[in-house]
Design a protein around this motif. Structure first.
Motif, PDB file in Angstrom:
ATOM      1  N   CYS A  16       0.871  -1.164   0.000  1.00 54.41           N
ATOM      2  CA  CYS A  16       0.000   0.000   0.000  1.00 54.41           C
ATOM      3  C   CYS A  16       0.912   1.218   0.000  1.00 54.41           C
ATOM      4  CB  CYS A  16      -0.885  -0.023   1.244  1.00 54.41           C
ATOM      5  SG  CYS A  16      -1.999   1.398   1.419  1.00 54.41           S
ATOM      6  N   SER A  80      -0.251  -3.171   6.457  1.00 59.76           N
ATOM      7  CA  SER A  80      -1.428  -2.390   6.806  1.00 59.76           C
ATOM      8  C   SER A  80      -1.869  -1.631   5.559  1.00 59.76           C
ATOM      9  CB  SER A  80      -1.109  -1.415   7.951  1.00 59.76           C
ATOM     10  OG  SER A  80      -0.092  -0.504   7.570  1.00 59.76           O
ATOM     11  N   SER A  81      -3.020  -0.987   5.653  1.00 62.21           N
ATOM     12  CA  SER A  81      -3.529  -0.252   4.494  1.00 62.21           C
ATOM     13  C   SER A  81      -4.283   1.004   4.923  1.00 62.21           C
ATOM     14  CB  SER A  81      -4.426  -1.159   3.644  1.00 62.21           C
ATOM     15  OG  SER A  81      -5.477  -1.688   4.424  1.00 62.21           O
ATOM     16  N   ARG A  82      -3.732   1.693   5.918  1.00 67.04           N
ATOM     17  CA  ARG A  82      -4.397   2.904   6.399  1.00 67.04           C
ATOM     18  C   ARG A  82      -4.472   3.992   5.336  1.00 67.04           C
ATOM     19  NH1 ARG A  82      -3.092   3.700  12.841  1.00 67.04           N
ATOM     20  NH2 ARG A  82      -3.516   1.549  13.395  1.00 67.04           N
ATOM     21  N   ASP A  85      -7.701   4.229   3.259  1.00 65.09           N
ATOM     22  CA  ASP A  85      -8.949   4.655   3.883  1.00 65.09           C
ATOM     23  C   ASP A  85      -9.362   6.017   3.323  1.00 65.09           C
ATOM     24  OD1 ASP A  85     -10.349   6.302   6.183  1.00 65.09           O
ATOM     25  OD2 ASP A  85     -10.701   4.188   6.633  1.00 65.09           O
ATOM     26  N   ASP A  86     -10.572   6.120   2.805  1.00 65.60           N
ATOM     27  CA  ASP A  86     -11.031   7.369   2.176  1.00 65.60           C
ATOM     28  C   ASP A  86     -10.945   8.560   3.117  1.00 65.60           C
ATOM     29  OD1 ASP A  86     -11.499   6.058  -0.183  1.00 65.60           O
ATOM     30  OD2 ASP A  86     -13.692   6.160  -0.067  1.00 65.60           O
ATOM     31  N   VAL A  88      -8.899   9.003   5.690  1.00 68.71           N
ATOM     32  CA  VAL A  88      -7.493   9.363   5.877  1.00 68.71           C
ATOM     33  C   VAL A  88      -6.971  10.090   4.646  1.00 68.71           C
ATOM     34  CG1 VAL A  88      -5.150   8.431   6.146  1.00 68.71           C
ATOM     35  CG2 VAL A  88      -7.026   7.494   7.516  1.00 68.71           C
ATOM     36  N   ASN A 100      -3.270   7.162  -3.478  1.00 69.80           N
ATOM     37  CA  ASN A 100      -2.997   5.876  -2.849  1.00 69.80           C
ATOM     38  C   ASN A 100      -3.142   4.762  -3.865  1.00 69.80           C
ATOM     39  OD1 ASN A 100      -4.429   3.281  -1.498  1.00 69.80           O
ATOM     40  ND2 ASN A 100      -2.828   4.103  -0.173  1.00 69.80           N
ATOM     41  N   ASP A 121     -11.499   6.936  -7.826  1.00 71.89           N
ATOM     42  CA  ASP A 121     -11.397   5.743  -6.988  1.00 71.89           C
ATOM     43  C   ASP A 121     -11.783   4.556  -7.872  1.00 71.89           C
ATOM     44  OD1 ASP A 121     -11.322   3.912  -4.946  1.00 71.89           O
ATOM     45  OD2 ASP A 121     -13.102   4.653  -3.920  1.00 71.89           O
ATOM     46  N   SER A 193      -3.751  -2.168  11.406  1.00 69.21           N
ATOM     47  CA  SER A 193      -4.682  -3.051  10.721  1.00 69.21           C
ATOM     48  C   SER A 193      -3.911  -4.020   9.850  1.00 69.21           C
ATOM     49  CB  SER A 193      -5.656  -2.223   9.864  1.00 69.21           C
ATOM     50  OG  SER A 193      -4.934  -1.431   8.941  1.00 69.21           O
TER      51      SER A 193
END
Length: 196
Positions: A16, A80-82, A85-86, A88, A100, A121, A193
Motif C-alpha cells: 500500500c 497495513s492499508s491505512r 482509507d477514504d 485518511v 494511494n 477511486d 490493521s
C-alpha cells in the motif's frame, strides 16, 4: 513504464503506497495515527528489509515507511492499508493532493484526492477491460489517465504497472528501482490493521 513495474516486484504479495503533497512528515504521521515519537529518534529502514519482515513468520510489528521525494511525502505499508482509507486520504489532501495505490493478489486499486475530496477511486483491472469501454466512469478515468500520458492499452497489458505510471505522472517522481532503494524512516502503528 517498465521501471515502475519492476520497482515493486519484491512486494508482489501486498503493498500500500501513498503520496501526499501539501503536508509535512509530522502531519502525515498524525493523520495515519502513527507514533510521532518515532520521528524524534528516526530508525532507517529499507524497502527490502520491510518486505522481508512483513512476510516473515515472526514480523517485527506493523509500521509505516516514510520519506520525502520531490516535494511529496511518500508512505509505504506492507502489513497495513491505512493510506487506502477514504477518510485518511481526504484528510491528507486538505492542503494539496493525496494518491494511494493498494496492490495485492486481488488486484490493484487507485484512489486520488484533491483539497479534501476524493476525485477518482477505481480498480485498475477494470480500466483496460473492453467490455467496460462504454461505462461512463471507465471512460472518464481513461480520458483523465490519457491526458496524463497513460494510454488505454497500458491498462490492458499491465494494470498494476499502469497505476504506478499514473502515480509517476501525478507526482513527477520516477518510480524506478533507484527510488525504492535507500533509507526510509520506520514509524510504528499501534495495533495496526492487517494487510488484506
Amino acid at each position: 513504464m517498465h521501471a515502475a513495474r519492476d520497482s515493486w516486484a519484491q512486494l508482489d504479495e501486498f503493498m500500500c503506497a501513498t503520496w501526499i503533497s501539501g503536508a509535512t512528515v509530522a502531519e502525515v504521521v498524525q493523520a495515519f495515527d502513527a507514533r510521532s515519537e518515532d520521528l524524534t529518534h528516526p530508525r532507517a529502514v529499507t524497502v527490502q528489509d520491510e518486505a522481508e519482515d512483513g512476510f516473515a513468520s515472526d514480523p517485527v510489528g506493523v509500521r509505516l515507511l516514510i520519506r520525502e521525494v520531490a516535494g511529496w511525502v511518500t508512505v509505504l505499508e506492507v502489513r497495513s492499508s491505512r493510506g487506502a482509507d477514504d477518510a485518511v486520504l481526504a484528510a491528507l489532501s486538505q492542503g494539496g493532493q493525496a494518491l494511494n495505490i493498494v496492490a495485492g493478489e486481488r488486484g490493484t486499486y487507485l484512489t486520488y484526492a484533491v483539497q479534501g475530496r476524493i476525485t477518482h477511486d477505481f480498480d485498475a483491472d477494470d480500466i483496460g477491460e473492453d467490455d467496460l469501454a462504454d461505462d461512463p466512469e471507465v471512460r472518464e478515468i481513461r480520458d483523465w489517465a490519457n491526458g496524463l500520458g497513460v494510454d488505454v492499452h497500458e491498462w490492458s497489458e499491465h494494470p498494476r504497472g499502469a497505476a504506478f505510471y499514473l502515480a509517476e505522472a501525478i507526482t513527477g517522481t520516477e518510480l524506478d528501482d533507484s527510488w525504492a532503494v535507500g533509507e526510509w524512516i520506520g514509524v510504528r502503528l499501534p495495533g495496526g490493521s492487517p494487510a488484506s
